[in-house]
Design an enzyme around this catalytic site. Structure first.
Site, PDB file in Angstrom:
ATOM      1  CG  ASP A 235      -1.735   1.248   1.220  1.00 17.26           C
ATOM      2  OD1 ASP A 235      -2.259   1.493   0.204  1.00 17.26           O
ATOM      3  OD2 ASP A 235      -2.255   1.582   2.399  1.00 17.26           O
TER       4      ASP A 235
ATOM      5  CG  HIS B 157      -6.494   6.716   4.102  1.00 13.19           C
ATOM      6  ND1 HIS B 157      -5.479   5.668   3.199  1.00 13.19           N
ATOM      7  CD2 HIS B 157      -5.782   7.404   4.861  1.00 13.19           C
ATOM      8  CE1 HIS B 157      -4.311   6.102   3.590  1.00 13.19           C
ATOM      9  NE2 HIS B 157      -4.282   7.042   4.612  1.00 13.19           N
TER      10      HIS B 157
ATOM     11  CD  GLU C 139      -2.197   9.462   6.553  1.00 15.52           C
ATOM     12  OE1 GLU C 139      -1.022   9.736   7.036  1.00 15.52           O
ATOM     13  OE2 GLU C 139      -2.265   8.203   6.073  1.00 15.52           O
TER      14      GLU C 139
ATOM     15  CB  CYS D  44      -9.745   5.073  -0.887  1.00 11.10           C
ATOM     16  SG  CYS D  44      -8.655   5.895  -0.160  1.00 11.10           S
TER      17      CYS D  44
END
Ligand code: DGL
Length: 261
Positions: free
Chosen positions: A10, A183, A149, A181
């Protein structure tokens, strides 16, 4: 070759969701995790750059003697899978097709959304695989990655951003949305809140792990010799991957920082 490890690649730490599913399903397999944190984010870079980064990471992993490469990053899967498959002599699996299959088996109205990074949506891969089968609403949500993040999962910034990207979906009568995705699953609650509870939200990690199992079976590549080990590589911020992987996997992990330049 059966005793060789499988690598999960990743751009950062998000692919740990795929790693965990592979480990759960295939506890006898040796696993490497590689997070290219020095180059994150991939999601708003050109496909030429993403191909270059992905090839560099993949060559490093091949030198570690892996038997299979799993590309957990949707952006790298969308932009670099053919390049990786052409360049490497081992099998390479991505997360796009497992997500597409899951989405198709989930929708009943045949009206669906795919949420991904800019580069993933602009690659056109989901449009190519889905447009003839369903009414597709692809949406790039570039601010979701930095929000995750920053761990602003249930923060009002996350809610406002999700509103901004997704409010137009309310009038589309979709019944399913794919989080394309690594995230986005961490914003699942917020996304569900904005889309409404009647929309099924799906993600590809478990479906991807099943593809890995299927491939090992087809090629007779299962590891028979235990106990299995796992190793974690990152290209920057060693302690970041160590602490997230330790929390996420619930055990101490050994992390190695590598320089690919
Ligand atoms: N791993 C990327 C993906 O799944 C998200 C983070 C990035 O942009 O690098 O698309």
């Amino acid at each position: 070759v059966n005793e060789s490890p499988i690598a999960v690649f990743d751009s950062g730490v998000g692919g740990l969701t795929v790693f965990r599913e592979v480990q759960r399903l295939l506890p006898n397999e040796h696993l490497l995790y590689f997070g290219d944190t020095a180059r994150l984010p991939y999601g708003n870079k050109s496909s030429e750059t993403i191909v270059r980064y992905a090839l560099k990471s993949a060559h490093f992993l091949c030198n570690e003697g892996i038997k299979l490469l799993v590309v957990a990053c949707h952006t790298a899967s969308a932009c670099a899978l053919p390049a990786l498959q052409g360049a490497l002599s081992i099998p390479v699996l991505g997360v796009i097709q497992p997500g597409v299959d899951l989405l198709l088996s989930t929708t009943q109205t045949r009206r669906v959304a795919v949420l991904g990074t800019k580069s993933t949506i602009e690659s056109g891969i989901y449009q190519a695989l889905l447009s003839s089968k369903v009414e597709l609403f692809p949406i790039a949500c570039p601010l979701f990655v930095p929000i995750v993040e920053e761990q602003f999962f249930d923060h009002e910034i996350a809610l406002l951003t999700a509103e901004h990207y997704l409010h137009s979906l309310r009038s589309t009568e979709i019944d399913a949305a794919l989080l394309a995705c690594t995230h986005y699953p961490l914003l699942r609650h917020t996304i569900q809140k904005v889309l409404g509870s009647q929309i099924a939200i799906v993600e590809s990690a478990a479906a991807c792990a099943q593809q890995v199992q299927k491939l090992l079976w087809t090629k007779q590549l299962f590891n028979q010799q235990g106990p299995a080990f796992s190793r974690f590589y990152t290209t920057d911020r060693l302690s970041h991957l160590t602490s997230i992987a330790t929390t996420f996997l619930g055990k101490d992990v050994q992390t190695i920082c590598v320089n690919l330049d």
